[in-house]
Scaffold this active site. Structure first.
Site, PDB file in Angstrom:
ATOM      1  N   TYR A 138       0.827  -1.212   0.000  1.00  0.00           N
ATOM      2  CA  TYR A 138       0.000   0.000   0.000  1.00  0.00           C
ATOM      3  C   TYR A 138       0.866   1.268   0.000  1.00  0.00           C
ATOM      4  CZ  TYR A 138      -4.357  -2.507   1.166  1.00  0.00           C
ATOM      5  OH  TYR A 138      -5.463  -3.326   1.161  1.00  0.00           O
ATOM      6  N   LYS A 189       5.860 -14.419   2.604  1.00  0.00           N
ATOM      7  CA  LYS A 189       5.762 -15.053   1.281  1.00  0.00           C
ATOM      8  C   LYS A 189       7.160 -15.005   0.652  1.00  0.00           C
ATOM      9  CE  LYS A 189       3.563 -17.142  -1.956  1.00  0.00           C
ATOM     10  NZ  LYS A 189       3.171 -18.554  -1.754  1.00  0.00           N
ATOM     11  N   ASP A 222      -0.196 -18.355   2.152  1.00  0.00           N
ATOM     12  CA  ASP A 222      -1.138 -19.326   1.585  1.00  0.00           C
ATOM     13  C   ASP A 222      -1.398 -20.461   2.585  1.00  0.00           C
ATOM     14  OD1 ASP A 222       1.604 -19.587   1.046  1.00  0.00           O
ATOM     15  OD2 ASP A 222       1.289 -21.075  -0.513  1.00  0.00           O
ATOM     16  N   ASP A 246      -4.729  -7.704   5.418  1.00  0.00           N
ATOM     17  CA  ASP A 246      -6.058  -7.269   4.978  1.00  0.00           C
ATOM     18  C   ASP A 246      -6.886  -8.487   4.572  1.00  0.00           C
ATOM     19  OD1 ASP A 246      -8.098  -5.471   4.116  1.00  0.00           O
ATOM     20  OD2 ASP A 246      -7.442  -5.779   2.049  1.00  0.00           O
ATOM     21  N   ASP A 250     -10.112 -10.574   6.859  1.00  0.00           N
ATOM     22  CA  ASP A 250     -11.474 -10.828   6.354  1.00  0.00           C
ATOM     23  C   ASP A 250     -11.842 -12.293   6.591  1.00  0.00           C
ATOM     24  OD1 ASP A 250     -11.731  -8.210   5.450  1.00  0.00           O
ATOM     25  OD2 ASP A 250     -12.732  -8.826   3.602  1.00  0.00           O
TER      26      ASP A 250
HETATM   27  N1  GGG Z   1     -14.110   0.431   7.729  1.00  0.00           N
HETATM   28  C1  GGG Z   1     -13.197  -0.157   6.831  1.00  0.00           C
HETATM   29  C2  GGG Z   1     -13.392   0.281   5.425  1.00  0.00           C
HETATM   30  O1  GGG Z   1     -14.187   1.143   5.155  1.00  0.00           O
HETATM   31  N2  GGG Z   1     -12.651  -0.336   4.521  1.00  0.00           N
HETATM   32  C3  GGG Z   1     -12.750   0.007   3.150  1.00  0.00           C
HETATM   33  C4  GGG Z   1     -11.775  -0.730   2.298  1.00  0.00           C
HETATM   34  O2  GGG Z   1     -12.037  -0.938   1.141  1.00  0.00           O
HETATM   35  N3  GGG Z   1     -10.655  -1.103   2.832  1.00  0.00           N
HETATM   36  C5  GGG Z   1      -9.656  -1.820   2.141  1.00  0.00           C
HETATM   37  C6  GGG Z   1      -8.346  -1.681   2.806  1.00  0.00           C
HETATM   38  O3  GGG Z   1      -8.213  -0.879   3.722  1.00  0.00           O
HETATM   39  O4  GGG Z   1      -7.408  -2.352   2.385  1.00  0.00           O
END
Ligand code: GGG
Length: 354
Positions: A138, A189, A222, A246, A250
């Protein structure tokens, strides 16, 4: 009376619905616990602001936020606007601008919340993922050339700095050391990514020497997905790069029942800048306006914010109330198997404070 100034940025979609519910709970906690007051100031930044002003937040938005003690954030993303524009224009501008390099993402299965993992329940998942939050994949470094031509090229460069990796590793080791298991899984990785990820591993091994009480396991990202599903009890504290964490968080949220429960803290541990607290979930336009969003992630988020502000009794009261509501099961939202509307879940959590 201790006063904390809170900048409130509900953002987009269900962020605008769950954040007011979080503030409603916060006001009730203040009354119940006593001794402190959070003074909210709302900022209408996000995709609607973009449609009116051409930017997601004002140019000097971070200067406006800087004097606050904490930021309570909702969600960002709008189906009418490109995701990279909305994310970079608001959330990442705050996280990177305020050097919130440690993104802490706890996950637990609460008693009463069904996990999609067969035969698993409370106690089987109790993880904290630490996401490196300001660089890596990022970093924003890259570009495009030959736009629109058959020879078009796009580059997205991951940037890992020694200082950036050292500080997040040290943070993760410290956190692991503070938890009963004293165990850290370092996600990597480095078999395929032989520059940044190899340095990541080397730094993890160096920092480990400062924390002899912490046991360390190195796991390819992985393979980590498999371990999370098949052997969740073997994990405790986890540290990973911006993108890896990230994705894994999830999965973690889903395995614990729903992303609708999962909170996160974007921390600037040195407190040179305000830290930002938000539910992990996004704007969820598919359920926006229906009053059925799950507010529990925002409640847990508010608890993390109170802990950061030194209001441990308030944070503990919220966590106990969430656990009661989940265990009782009468006012669970649809994403975790109930029928309650958002406001009913909030009312039940407020009652459970008592
Ligand atoms: N509250 C978390 C949010 O709004 N995330 C939006 C999003 O797309 N996040 C992707 C990331 O931060 O990598």
């Amino acid at each position: 009376m201790r006063t904390h100034r809170i900048a409130v940025v509900p953002g987009d979609g269900i962020g605008k619905e769950v954040v007011p519910e979080g503030l409603r709970l916060l006001a009730a906690v203040e009354k119940k616990v006593g001794g402190f007051h959070c003074e909210p100031t709302r900022f209408p930044w996000g995709s609607d602001y973009y449609r009116a002003h051409g930017v997601m937040m004002p140019e000097d938005g971070n200067a406006t936020l800087k004097p606050f003690d904490a930021i309570l954030f909702g969600a960002v993303g709008d189906p009418e606007l490109p995701d990279h524009l909305t994310l970079w224009g608001l959330r990442l501008k705050i996280c990177q601008g305020f050097d919130q390099y440690a993104n802490v993402r706890p996950t637990r299965i609460f008693p009463g919340v069904p996990s999609p993992l067969a035969g698993r329940g409370a106690g089987d998942i109790d993880w904290v993922i630490v996401r490196e939050n300001t660089e890596g994949e990022y970093s924003g470094v890259g570009g495009r050339a030959h736009r629109g031509l058959p020879i078009e090229v796009a580059m997205e460069t991951s940037v890992f700095t020694r200082a950036g990796v050292e500080r997040v590793m040290r943070f993760a080791f410290r956190l692991a050391e503070s938890r009963p298991r004293k165990h850290l899984t370092v996600i990597t990785k480095s078999n395929a990514q032989r520059h940044g990820m190899v340095m990541w591993d080397e730094i993890a091994a160096d920092i480990a020497k400062e924390f002899p009480a912490v046991t360390v396991r190195k796991l390819l990202v992985d393979a980590a997905t498999t371990v999370m599903v098949k052997d969740p009890r073997s994990l405790d504290t986890i540290v990973a790069t911006n993108l890896h964490a990230d994705i894994l968080s999830d999965l973690a949220g889903a395995l614990a029942g729903s992303l609708g429960i999962a909170p996160t803290a974007n921390l600037n541990p040195e407190r040179q800048f305000p830290s930002m607290f938000e539910p992990i979930h996004g704007s969820a336009f598919d359920i926006m306006g229906k009053g059925v969003a799950n507010p529990i992630a925002t409640f847990w988020t508010v608890a993390m914010m109170l802990e950061h502000l030194g209001e441990q009794a308030g944070a503990d009261a919220i966590m106990r109330a969430i656990e009661r509501v989940c265990a009782e099961g009468k006012f669970l939202p649809a994403d975790i198997g109930g029928k309650a509307r958002m406001a009913e879940t909030t009312d039940a959590t407020i009652s459970a404070l008592g």
